[in-house]
Design a protein around this motif. Structure first.
Motif, PDB file in Angstrom:
ATOM      1  N   THR A  31      26.623 -22.369   2.351  1.00  0.00           N
ATOM      2  CA  THR A  31      26.690 -21.049   2.520  1.00  0.00           C
ATOM      3  C   THR A  31      25.986 -20.252   2.638  1.00  0.00           C
ATOM      4  N   ILE A  32      25.761 -19.698   2.735  1.00  0.00           N
ATOM      5  CA  ILE A  32      24.791 -18.396   3.031  1.00  0.00           C
ATOM      6  C   ILE A  32      25.037 -17.359   2.004  1.00  0.00           C
ATOM      7  N   THR A  33      24.443 -16.493   1.164  1.00  0.00           N
ATOM      8  CA  THR A  33      25.015 -15.212   1.083  1.00  0.00           C
ATOM      9  C   THR A  33      23.802 -14.151   0.842  1.00  0.00           C
ATOM     10  N   LEU A  34      24.151 -13.164   1.820  1.00  0.00           N
ATOM     11  CA  LEU A  34      23.106 -12.234   1.588  1.00  0.00           C
ATOM     12  C   LEU A  34      23.298 -10.910   0.723  1.00  0.00           C
ATOM     13  N   GLN A  35      23.155 -11.100  -0.269  1.00  0.00           N
ATOM     14  CA  GLN A  35      23.806  -9.487  -1.177  1.00  0.00           C
ATOM     15  C   GLN A  35      22.285  -8.434  -1.918  1.00  0.00           C
ATOM     16  N   ALA A  36      22.930  -7.565  -0.937  1.00  0.00           N
ATOM     17  CA  ALA A  36      21.980  -6.534  -1.030  1.00  0.00           C
ATOM     18  C   ALA A  36      22.150  -5.311  -2.331  1.00  0.00           C
ATOM     19  N   THR A  37      21.921  -4.711  -3.456  1.00  0.00           N
ATOM     20  CA  THR A  37      22.531  -3.215  -3.669  1.00  0.00           C
ATOM     21  C   THR A  37      22.925  -2.528  -2.573  1.00  0.00           C
ATOM     22  N   ASN A  38      21.633  -1.889  -1.954  1.00  0.00           N
ATOM     23  CA  ASN A  38      22.063  -1.004  -0.894  1.00  0.00           C
ATOM     24  C   ASN A  38      22.433  -1.859   0.671  1.00  0.00           C
ATOM     25  N   ASN A  39      21.641  -1.669   1.577  1.00  0.00           N
ATOM     26  CA  ASN A  39      22.341  -1.720   2.758  1.00  0.00           C
ATOM     27  C   ASN A  39      21.356  -3.377   3.840  1.00  0.00           C
ATOM     28  N   ILE A  40      22.302  -3.707   4.365  1.00  0.00           N
ATOM     29  CA  ILE A  40      22.050  -4.655   5.354  1.00  0.00           C
ATOM     30  C   ILE A  40      22.357  -4.745   6.871  1.00  0.00           C
ATOM     31  N   THR A  41      21.074  -4.789   7.992  1.00  0.00           N
ATOM     32  CA  THR A  41      21.079  -4.513   8.753  1.00  0.00           C
ATOM     33  C   THR A  41      20.264  -6.257   9.634  1.00  0.00           C
ATOM     34  N   LEU A  42      21.614  -6.120  10.409  1.00  0.00           N
ATOM     35  CA  LEU A  42      21.226  -7.008  11.530  1.00  0.00           C
ATOM     36  C   LEU A  42      19.833  -6.595  12.794  1.00  0.00           C
ATOM     37  N   ALA A  43      19.116  -6.924  12.858  1.00  0.00           N
ATOM     38  CA  ALA A  43      17.943  -6.383  13.990  1.00  0.00           C
ATOM     39  C   ALA A  43      17.381  -7.540  15.066  1.00  0.00           C
ATOM     40  N   ASN A  44      18.156  -8.884  14.713  1.00  0.00           N
ATOM     41  CA  ASN A  44      17.618  -9.869  15.857  1.00  0.00           C
ATOM     42  C   ASN A  44      18.490 -10.767  15.510  1.00  0.00           C
ATOM     43  N   ASP A  45      18.502 -11.033  16.841  1.00  0.00           N
ATOM     44  CA  ASP A  45      20.246 -12.245  17.344  1.00  0.00           C
ATOM     45  C   ASP A  45      19.829 -13.069  16.264  1.00  0.00           C
ATOM     46  N   PHE A  46      20.857 -13.541  14.827  1.00  0.00           N
ATOM     47  CA  PHE A  46      21.074 -14.751  15.224  1.00  0.00           C
ATOM     48  C   PHE A  46      22.691 -15.382  15.061  1.00  0.00           C
ATOM     49  N   VAL A  47      21.647 -16.995  14.840  1.00  0.00           N
ATOM     50  CA  VAL A  47      23.016 -17.774  15.438  1.00  0.00           C
ATOM     51  C   VAL A  47      22.664 -19.160  14.256  1.00  0.00           C
ATOM     52  N   GLY A  74      21.416 -28.517  15.429  1.00  0.00           N
ATOM     53  CA  GLY A  74      22.385 -28.027  15.656  1.00  0.00           C
ATOM     54  C   GLY A  74      23.228 -28.666  15.231  1.00  0.00           C
ATOM     55  N   ASN A  75      22.608 -28.737  14.002  1.00  0.00           N
ATOM     56  CA  ASN A  75      24.491 -29.138  13.104  1.00  0.00           C
ATOM     57  C   ASN A  75      24.936 -27.677  12.750  1.00  0.00           C
ATOM     58  N   ALA A  76      25.984 -27.916  12.146  1.00  0.00           N
ATOM     59  CA  ALA A  76      26.780 -26.586  12.578  1.00  0.00           C
ATOM     60  C   ALA A  76      28.013 -26.105  11.438  1.00  0.00           C
ATOM     61  N   ASN A  77      28.351 -25.830  11.208  1.00  0.00           N
ATOM     62  CA  ASN A  77      29.378 -25.335  10.228  1.00  0.00           C
ATOM     63  C   ASN A  77      28.219 -24.709   9.133  1.00  0.00           C
ATOM     64  N   VAL A  78      27.263 -24.047   8.779  1.00  0.00           N
ATOM     65  CA  VAL A  78      27.116 -22.972   7.901  1.00  0.00           C
ATOM     66  C   VAL A  78      27.578 -21.513   8.179  1.00  0.00           C
ATOM     67  N   SER A  79      27.845 -21.304   7.128  1.00  0.00           N
ATOM     68  CA  SER A  79      28.457 -20.074   6.778  1.00  0.00           C
ATOM     69  C   SER A  79      27.446 -18.871   6.003  1.00  0.00           C
ATOM     70  N   LEU A  80      27.930 -17.909   6.345  1.00  0.00           N
ATOM     71  CA  LEU A  80      27.485 -15.867   6.155  1.00  0.00           C
ATOM     72  C   LEU A  80      28.192 -15.306   6.072  1.00  0.00           C
ATOM     73  N   ILE A  81      27.812 -15.238   4.157  1.00  0.00           N
ATOM     74  CA  ILE A  81      28.590 -13.976   3.777  1.00  0.00           C
ATOM     75  C   ILE A  81      28.070 -13.175   3.631  1.00  0.00           C
ATOM     76  N   LEU A  82      27.143 -11.863   4.515  1.00  0.00           N
ATOM     77  CA  LEU A  82      27.327 -10.099   3.849  1.00  0.00           C
ATOM     78  C   LEU A  82      27.484  -9.681   3.315  1.00  0.00           C
ATOM     79  N   ASP A  83      27.185  -9.379   1.598  1.00  0.00           N
ATOM     80  CA  ASP A  83      28.037  -8.277   0.750  1.00  0.00           C
ATOM     81  C   ASP A  83      26.815  -7.144   1.096  1.00  0.00           C
ATOM     82  N   ALA A  84      26.772  -5.770   0.989  1.00  0.00           N
ATOM     83  CA  ALA A  84      26.741  -4.710   1.110  1.00  0.00           C
ATOM     84  C   ALA A  84      27.178  -3.717  -0.392  1.00  0.00           C
TER      85      ALA A  84
END
Length: 330
Positions: free
Chosen positions: A250-266, A272-282
């Motif tokens: 599990t990847i947690t990206l936790q910004a005190t202020n802002n989060i910006t997705l600037a490029n495609d993110f798979v 090719g293994n999957a089931n990676v989870s993403l949490i964006l907390d801004a």
């Protein structure tokens, strides 16, 4: 230096305020576990000191039933340069590695102002046979530049992946890898929590005179000011997928202020293994300006306005972008 089952302390604090405190460590220090007694290695440059590691710090416990010990690399400016290898792995569980400070800079350990991890530097806190991966923190109060390799994997026959935090409280450039896999358990957790985060397909282009992974002459660039540096979470430029975190994590990206997705993110690994989870907390806003895909059973969670909820935070999505969850790439 060898002190298996004991402690090794290298410190430059005794001359604090008299000369520039520097610890240059390019040899080998061993404080490996002995039976149930874990070793500990501490390099402490003091409040104004520089600690440069280009050798091996070994606090592992690889005999049956042993767990990894502890390694702490502390000072005002801390760098793991070419050839640096920190090992706190253990047969029955990974140990703890602190580089530049403790979790979110809140521990009793001294916090670095700037921390650097080179592309050919490695940190391991793996469980080898059965047990959970260990705990690795890479921290700085101002700027962290991370281009290296961290592993905190679960044991081969059982156990979960460990916990890794890589962050600069103000600025972070993340362009390395983290392995938190578990062959017979749950993947571990990766936390990045600087002031602002941009998810991009390359190292920060705004950094002045700094090449990702290179320390530069006399290691000066490793601790450079770089006022233009943004906090960047790097995804691979060729496919848009992030190969740096193993499946199940599990990847947690936790910004005190802002989060910006600037490029495609798979959300998938290079294999090719999957089931990676993403949490964006801004703390404020999340801007989705590109496509975001969970390729497999992984989940995507977006939370805006999380620090002091006042209704002002927002999640915005570009008109031509997509947020997609799909099973096994179908």
């Amino acid at each position: 230096l060898s002190a298996d089952g004991g402690s090794v302390l290298l410190t430059a604090r005794a001359v604090e305020g008299v000369v520039n405190n520097v610890i240059n460590m390019d040899g080998m220090v061993e404080a490996r576990s002995v039976s149930v007694v874990n070793g500990e290695i501490i390099l402490d440059g003091g409040e104004t000191g520089i600690v440069s590691v280009a050798g091996t710090l070994d606090a592992s416990g690889r005999a049956a039933g042993e767990t990894g010990g502890a390694v702490k690399v502390l000072g005002d400016k801390v760098g793991l340069f070419a050839g640096a290898n920190i090992d706190a792995s253990g047969d029955a569980g990974g140990g703890e590695v602190l580089v530049g400070g403790n979790f979110q800079g809140k521990g009793t350990e001294r916090n670095a102002s700037r921390t650097f991890v080179a592309s050919d530097a490695s940190i391991a806190a793996d469980a080898i046979t059965a047990g959970n991966g260990g705990r690795v923190i890479v921290w700085a109060d101002e700027i962290t530049r991370y281009y290296g390799d961290i592993s905190a994997t679960g044991g081969a026959t059982g156990g979960n992946g460990g916990f890794v935090e890589v962050s600069g409280k103000q600025k972070l450039n993340f362009n390395g890898t983290v392995d938190l896999a578990a062959a017979n358990g749950l993947g571990g957790n990766l936390l990045l929590d600087p002031l602002n985060i941009t998810i991009s397909n390359g190292a920060d282009a705004n950094t002045a005179g700094f090449t990702a992974g290179a320390a530069g002459a006399n290691n000066v660039e490793a601790f450079a000011e770089d006022a233009g540096l943004n906090s960047v979470f790097d995804v691979t430029a060729t496919t848009g997928s992030f190969a740096g975190v193993a499946a199940g994590a599990t990847i947690t990206l936790q910004a005190t202020n802002n989060i910006t997705l600037a490029n495609d993110f798979v959300l998938a690994t290079s294999t090719g293994n999957a089931n990676v989870s993403l949490i964006l907390d801004a703390g404020n806003d999340i801007a989705i300006n590109a496509n975001l895909t969970a390729d497999g059973t992984g989940a995507i969670t977006l939370n805006a306005d999380v620090n002091t909820p006042d209704g002002t935070g927002a999640i915005t999505q570009g008109a031509t972008t997509n947020i997609i969850t799909q099973a096994n790439g179908t």
